[in-house]
Every structure is written in structure tokens, then in C-alpha cells.
Design a protein around this motif. Structure first.
Motif, mmCIF file in Angstrom:
data_model
loop_
_atom_site.group_PDB
_atom_site.id
_atom_site.type_symbol
_atom_site.label_atom_id
_atom_site.label_comp_id
_atom_site.label_asym_id
_atom_site.label_seq_id
_atom_site.Cartn_x
_atom_site.Cartn_y
_atom_site.Cartn_z
ATOM 1 N N ASP A 199 0.829 -1.196 0.000
ATOM 2 C CA ASP A 199 0.000 0.000 0.000
ATOM 3 C C ASP A 199 0.870 1.255 0.000
ATOM 4 O O ASP A 199 2.058 1.210 0.331
ATOM 5 C CB ASP A 199 -0.901 0.000 1.233
ATOM 6 C CG ASP A 199 -2.222 0.726 1.002
ATOM 7 O OD1 ASP A 199 -2.330 1.452 -0.009
ATOM 8 O OD2 ASP A 199 -3.138 0.585 1.831
ATOM 9 N N PHE A 200 0.277 2.353 -0.381
ATOM 10 C CA PHE A 200 0.920 3.657 -0.249
ATOM 11 C C PHE A 200 -0.169 4.706 -0.037
ATOM 12 O O PHE A 200 -1.319 4.512 -0.418
ATOM 13 C CB PHE A 200 1.794 3.997 -1.468
ATOM 14 C CG PHE A 200 1.031 4.129 -2.769
ATOM 15 C CD1 PHE A 200 0.507 5.354 -3.170
ATOM 16 C CD2 PHE A 200 0.854 3.037 -3.602
ATOM 17 C CE1 PHE A 200 -0.182 5.481 -4.370
ATOM 18 C CE2 PHE A 200 0.163 3.155 -4.805
ATOM 19 C CZ PHE A 200 -0.359 4.380 -5.180
ATOM 20 N N GLU B 167 7.874 8.244 0.744
ATOM 21 C CA GLU B 167 8.675 8.038 -0.460
ATOM 22 C C GLU B 167 8.160 6.824 -1.218
ATOM 23 O O GLU B 167 7.696 5.849 -0.618
ATOM 24 C CB GLU B 167 10.154 7.834 -0.109
ATOM 25 C CG GLU B 167 10.830 9.064 0.461
ATOM 26 C CD GLU B 167 12.293 8.817 0.754
ATOM 27 O OE1 GLU B 167 12.654 7.643 1.044
ATOM 28 O OE2 GLU B 167 13.085 9.768 0.703
ATOM 29 N N THR B 168 8.248 6.886 -2.537
ATOM 30 C CA THR B 168 7.834 5.761 -3.356
ATOM 31 C C THR B 168 8.888 4.657 -3.303
ATOM 32 O O THR B 168 10.053 4.890 -2.972
ATOM 33 C CB THR B 168 7.636 6.182 -4.820
ATOM 34 O OG1 THR B 168 8.904 6.636 -5.345
ATOM 35 C CG2 THR B 168 6.625 7.309 -4.935
ATOM 36 N N ASN B 169 8.448 3.437 -3.616
ATOM 37 C CA ASN B 169 9.358 2.295 -3.732
ATOM 38 C C ASN B 169 9.466 1.884 -5.195
ATOM 39 O O ASN B 169 8.467 1.848 -5.904
ATOM 40 C CB ASN B 169 8.833 1.113 -2.910
ATOM 41 C CG ASN B 169 9.014 1.306 -1.427
ATOM 42 O OD1 ASN B 169 10.059 1.756 -0.976
ATOM 43 N ND2 ASN B 169 7.992 0.983 -0.647
ATOM 44 N N PRO C 119 3.050 3.905 -7.138
ATOM 45 C CA PRO C 119 2.365 4.709 -8.151
ATOM 46 C C PRO C 119 3.256 5.015 -9.354
ATOM 47 O O PRO C 119 2.772 5.215 -10.444
ATOM 48 C CB PRO C 119 2.009 5.977 -7.379
ATOM 49 C CG PRO C 119 3.125 6.131 -6.392
ATOM 50 C CD PRO C 119 3.479 4.728 -5.986
ATOM 51 N N ASP C 120 4.617 5.052 -9.120
ATOM 52 C CA ASP C 120 5.499 5.190 -10.280
ATOM 53 C C ASP C 120 6.087 3.821 -10.600
ATOM 54 O O ASP C 120 5.614 2.802 -10.093
ATOM 55 C CB ASP C 120 6.582 6.255 -10.033
ATOM 56 C CG ASP C 120 7.487 5.927 -8.849
ATOM 57 O OD1 ASP C 120 7.139 5.002 -8.078
ATOM 58 O OD2 ASP C 120 8.520 6.585 -8.675
ATOM 59 N N GLU C 121 7.111 3.749 -11.438
ATOM 60 C CA GLU C 121 7.629 2.466 -11.918
ATOM 61 C C GLU C 121 8.282 1.671 -10.792
ATOM 62 O O GLU C 121 9.190 2.161 -10.124
ATOM 63 C CB GLU C 121 8.633 2.698 -13.051
ATOM 64 C CG GLU C 121 9.222 1.421 -13.627
ATOM 65 C CD GLU C 121 8.155 0.484 -14.182
ATOM 66 O OE1 GLU C 121 7.926 -0.579 -13.575
ATOM 67 O OE2 GLU C 121 7.541 0.835 -15.213
ATOM 68 N N ARG C 122 7.815 0.436 -10.603
ATOM 69 C CA ARG C 122 8.394 -0.456 -9.602
ATOM 70 C C ARG C 122 9.571 -1.248 -10.149
ATOM 71 O O ARG C 122 10.341 -1.818 -9.381
ATOM 72 C CB ARG C 122 7.329 -1.425 -9.082
ATOM 73 C CG ARG C 122 6.262 -0.779 -8.196
ATOM 74 C CD ARG C 122 6.860 -0.198 -6.929
ATOM 75 N NE ARG C 122 5.865 0.346 -6.048
ATOM 76 C CZ ARG C 122 5.393 -0.262 -4.955
ATOM 77 N NH1 ARG C 122 5.839 -1.464 -4.628
ATOM 78 N NH2 ARG C 122 4.508 0.338 -4.195
ATOM 79 N N GLY C 123 9.679 -1.382 -11.474
ATOM 80 C CA GLY C 123 10.791 -2.115 -12.049
ATOM 81 C C GLY C 123 10.648 -3.615 -11.936
ATOM 82 O O GLY C 123 11.630 -4.355 -12.067
#
Length: 470
Positions: free
Chosen positions: A73-74, A169-171, A348-352
Motif C-alpha cells: 500500500d501507499f 517516499e515511493t518504492n 504509483p510510479d515504476e516499480r521495475g
């Protein structure tokens, strides 16, 4: 026969744990492709598996953005209504029991009765928020506890309105992410105090209604995103939004056939990707640009991976929801313009996560169905560009792309090579359709075919091939 929205129980597929899955889903209440979803939380000690359908524990309503327990979650927020003074900050000491068989879990409506506090909690969602209705059966004054795993800050805009920010922060990129939240109540906030990291709001009456909205842009945009109608009207509007998708199917009855699984899974078709752009008071579409940490114009969608979606929900959505399908691809194209790569797993952005660029199949399918004539040229170039360059951070694009271009095969992984050959097939179909560029045709005609152990399978993709698929 059309699907009846009220017969859908969102708890199907939610009996899961880290070691065993019945679907690894959550009982989402929200608008179709909404920015937020809402889930009753039954456990704060089980990580991403925070809801158990057979555990009669109610810790509050969780505003969530979790697409999968493996992603996590975020920007989540837990809202717990109570009628007692809570002194211990541990969530265990504020939770209540509830009757699972008397609760309502529907896509557009959620209702749970807290046995401990004798408070009924009702919720109906919008794309950017929800309307809440809390009723104390004993007419006791209601308090509301707000809890989050993020760094939170709240302040009062006026005696009826609370504004907050959740910063984290995003992961794995560690990009700054802030979600703004606005709560507007139908009565003044009588008092507020901190319970360690949580915020407690006290009200005078035993009935409380409030509107909630979020924004990833600003406090002002969160206010703009508030619901624009009362509870019952919003419930009807969201019902109509769901039925506009569900009723695109006519199911022919074949005797006494159990349709429950069909209806439950059909509802989940319209959950992801989630909206991540907002509309200003002037009607402009805007979103948060993670790469440049600024507000950008245009559509954006998140919480979607193409590893399985390219061959499951996306082909079906292309047939039954071409309008929103075009919007999705417009949003994914904006991601390419901001990062230089098409997305693989956004949350929400690229997790890779996952090798390959399986979004290529989504784009080619849209082109073949003539859904994106205005986007085809740009998306095809984005496909080629994403496939041909390697990201040093290993988050974007194809892993080992430099070796792939230099050697014509991947020494690291036969599996990756097979996936990349699969990814190249949509390129080839694009070439056949529009004759845009010869590079893709050359790639699938030579290196992939020679390097693959399944030569006949890939040869069968080529025009005028005498090979048959094995």
C-alpha cells in the motif's frame, strides 16, 4: 440479463494470507477506476493482508491504494469512529467486533455496525473521495481517529473543514510523494488532540456526516475534489457509473447456473488501473510528474502491471470499453514522455518488476482495433525506444537490452529472451498495419528466431511461413 450491482459481494477472493491465496484481492468499495478505494481493516499486524473476511474485527475504514499484497500500500489513511475516550495509541485498543453476516460490502456502498461502540458506519465513494455517514445507536457523541503509516500533518481550514498531508517516499525509487486529504463535516469540530502520531477529532452529536477527498497535487485541489452532492445522491451517481460498465454485458441464462463468480470477477475488471490525474476548477487535466517532481498537464493512470494484464483484462477492455482504453494509453504515453520509457508496473510510479515490455501487446491490440489513431505514431516510437535502450538503474525498460542489441541474444536468461521475442511480435504487427519502421521487422526476423529454442513457434509469426505452431 444484466448484472445487478447490489448482488455483488466484494469479499469474494479476499480470504488470503502470506502463505495461501484465494485470489489475493481486497473488498474494494470505490468508483470504477477511482483514485482511492475503501476497505474495512480487520488487522494491523498482518502487513498487506489487513482484511480477513471471516475475522469479525473492525479497526476502521482504510483509504487504500494497494493493487496487490506483493506490491503493498501507499498513501493510506485509517479512519476509526469511536464513542469512548481512547488513551492507548495501539490500534488494538480502539478496535471493535462486527457481524460479518449483517454487513454490506458492495462496489458502491459499504455499511458496518461496530458492536463495541454501537456506531453504524456507511460509505459511498466518488472518483476522488467518499461520503461518510456515522450514526450512534445510543445517541452518544462520536469521535474520529485518523491514523497513517506516513508522516502526517493536519490543520483546520475552518471549524468544519480539516486539511491534511501524508508524506512518504515511493518504492523503490524513493521519490517524494505527498497525498493531500480534505474532510468537510456537517457540524463543527468541538475539539482535537494528538494520540501519539494519530489525530483524534471530537464532535458534539451522535450523528455525523462528512465528505472526504484526496489529491496528489495540492491542498486546494483536494478541496476542489470534494463530493458535490449529498450522500444519497452520490450513492446513486456511483451506482450509475458502475452500471454503465456492468450493463455492457448481456448474460443469457442457461438454467439454474450460479452466476456469482461471473458477477464478482466482472466488477473487478473495472478497478485497475486507477485514476491518477485530477481536474482543476478550470477543467484542465493535471497530474503529478514523479520524474521532475512537478505538476504536469494531461492524463495519468497507476496501479497496474502488464505482466498478466496484457493478455487478460486489457484485451477485454479494448472490446467493451474503448473510450476509457484510449484514456489509459494516453496516460501511459505521458509516462513515456516524462521518463523516456513505457511503464511495466506502476504503483504509483515504476516499480521495475518483471522483465520485458508487455505493454507492447496492449498498444498493438489497440492499434489493430483502431482505438488510438491519434496516438499510434507516438506510441510506436515509444515502443521501439523503450526496447532499444537500457536503464542503468534497472527499473525501466528491458533488462539486458544492451547485450540484446549487441549480441542478438541474452546470455543472462533464456526466459527473458523468450519474453522479448514475444514483446517484439506486437512491433511486427504494428509494422504490418502501418509500415512505420523496418527496425522491428528486422529484429523479430533474425536475432530472436536464431536464439530461441522454440524456433518453429516464432517462425509461425512470420508472414508466408510454412512452419506451424508447435
Amino acid at each position: 440479463m444484466k448484472t445487478i450491482l447490489e448482488t455483488i459481494d466484494t469479499r469474494y477472493g479476499t480470504d488470503n494470507s502470506h502463505s495461501f491465496s484465494h485470489g489475493n484481492t481486497l473488498p474494494y468499495t470505490g468508483a470504477p477506476f477511482g483514485m482511492n478505494y475503501f476497505v474495512p481493516q480487520s488487522s494491523h499486524t498482518d502487513g498487506a493482508w489487513f482484511f480477513k473476511p471471516d475475522l469479525p474485527i473492525f479497526q476502521g475504514i482504510r483509504l487504500t491504494h494497494q493493487p496487490s499484497p506483493w506490491i503493498g500500500d501507499f498513501s493510506w489513511l485509517l479512519l476509526t469512529p469511536v464513542t469512548e475516550k481512547i488513551n492507548n495509541p495501539d490500534i488494538y485498543h480502539r478496535q471493535s467486533s462486527y457481524r460479518t453476516d449483517e454487513s454490506i460490502f458492495q462496489p458502491h456502498y459499504l455499511k458496518i455496525h461496530s458492536n463495541r461502540y454501537q456506531v453504524s458506519t456507511e460509505l459511498t465513494p466518488t472518483t476522488y473521495g467518499a461520503c461518510f455517514r456515522l450514526t450512534s445507536q445510543l445517541a452518544q457523541p462520536i469521535s474520529l481517529i485518523l491514523h497513517s503509516g506516513a508522516l502526517t500533518h493536519f490543520h483546520m481550514l475552518d471549524s468544519y473543514t480539516l486539511i491534511g498531508s501524508l508524506k512518504e517516499e515511493t518504492n523503490p525509487a524513493k521519490q517524494a510523494l505527498t497525498m493531500y486529504v480534505c474532510l468537510r463535516f456537517d457540524q463543527p469540530i468541538q475539539a482535537s488532540h494528538a494520540l501519539e502520531e494519530d489525530l483524534v477529532l471530537d464532535f458534539e452529536q451522535g450523528q455525523l456526516q462528512f465528505d472526504l477527498a484526496t489529491s496528489f497535487i495540492s491542498e486546494e485541489q483536494a478541496v476542489t475534489n470534494l463530493p458535490q452532492a449529498d450522500f444519497d445522491r452520490v450513492k446513486e451517481q456511483t451506482k450509475q457509473a458502475w452500471e454503465s460498465y456492468l450493463h455492457r454485458f448481456d448474460v443469457v441464462e442457461q438454467g439454474k447456473v450460479d452466476r456469482r463468480i461471473f458477477d464478482q470477477t466482472l466488477y473487478r475488471l473495472f478497478l485497475f488501473p486507477q485514476t491518477f490525474y485530477e481536474i482543476t476548477p478550470e477543467g484542465q487535466e493535471i497530474h503529478w510528474n514523479f520524474t521532475h517532481q512537478t505538476v504536469q498537464s494531461g492524463k495519468f493512470y497507476t496501479n497496474i502491471g502488464f505482466w498478466d494484464g496484457f493478455r487478460t483484462n486489457f484485451p477485454l477492455l479494448a472490446l467493451i470499453a474503448p473510450d476509457i482504453y484510449h484514456d489509459f494509453l494516453e496516460g501511459f504515453l505521458n509516462f513515456y514522455k516524462e521518463t523516456g520509457y513505457l511503464p511495466k508496473w506502476l504503483a504509483p510510479d515504476e516499480r521495475g518488476m518483471m522483465p520485458g515490455t508487455l505493454i507492447d501487446g496492449v498498444i498493438a491490440d489497440a492499434a489493430a482495433k483502431h482505438l488510438i489513431p491519434d496516438l499510434e505514431q507516438e506510441l510506436f516510437q515509444a515502443m521501439l525506444d523503450t526496447a532499444e535502450k537500457e536503464d542503468p538503474s534497472k527499473r525501466y525498460g528491458r533488462h539486458g537490452a544492451s547485450d540484446y542489441q549487441a549480441l542478438g541474444y541474452l546470455p543472462q536468461s533464456q526466459k527473458w529472451l523468450d519474453i522479448y521475442a514475444h514483446d517484439n511480435y506486437p512491433h511486427f504487427q504494428f509494422v504490418k498495419k502501418a509500415e512505420l519502421d523496418g527496425r522491428s521487422q528486422q529484429r523479430i526476423s533474425h536475432e530472436d528466431l536464431l536464439a530461441s529454442d522454440r524456433l518453429d513457434f516464432y517462425l509461425s509469426w512470420l508472414p508466408n511461413s510454412s512452419s506451424t505452431q508447435s
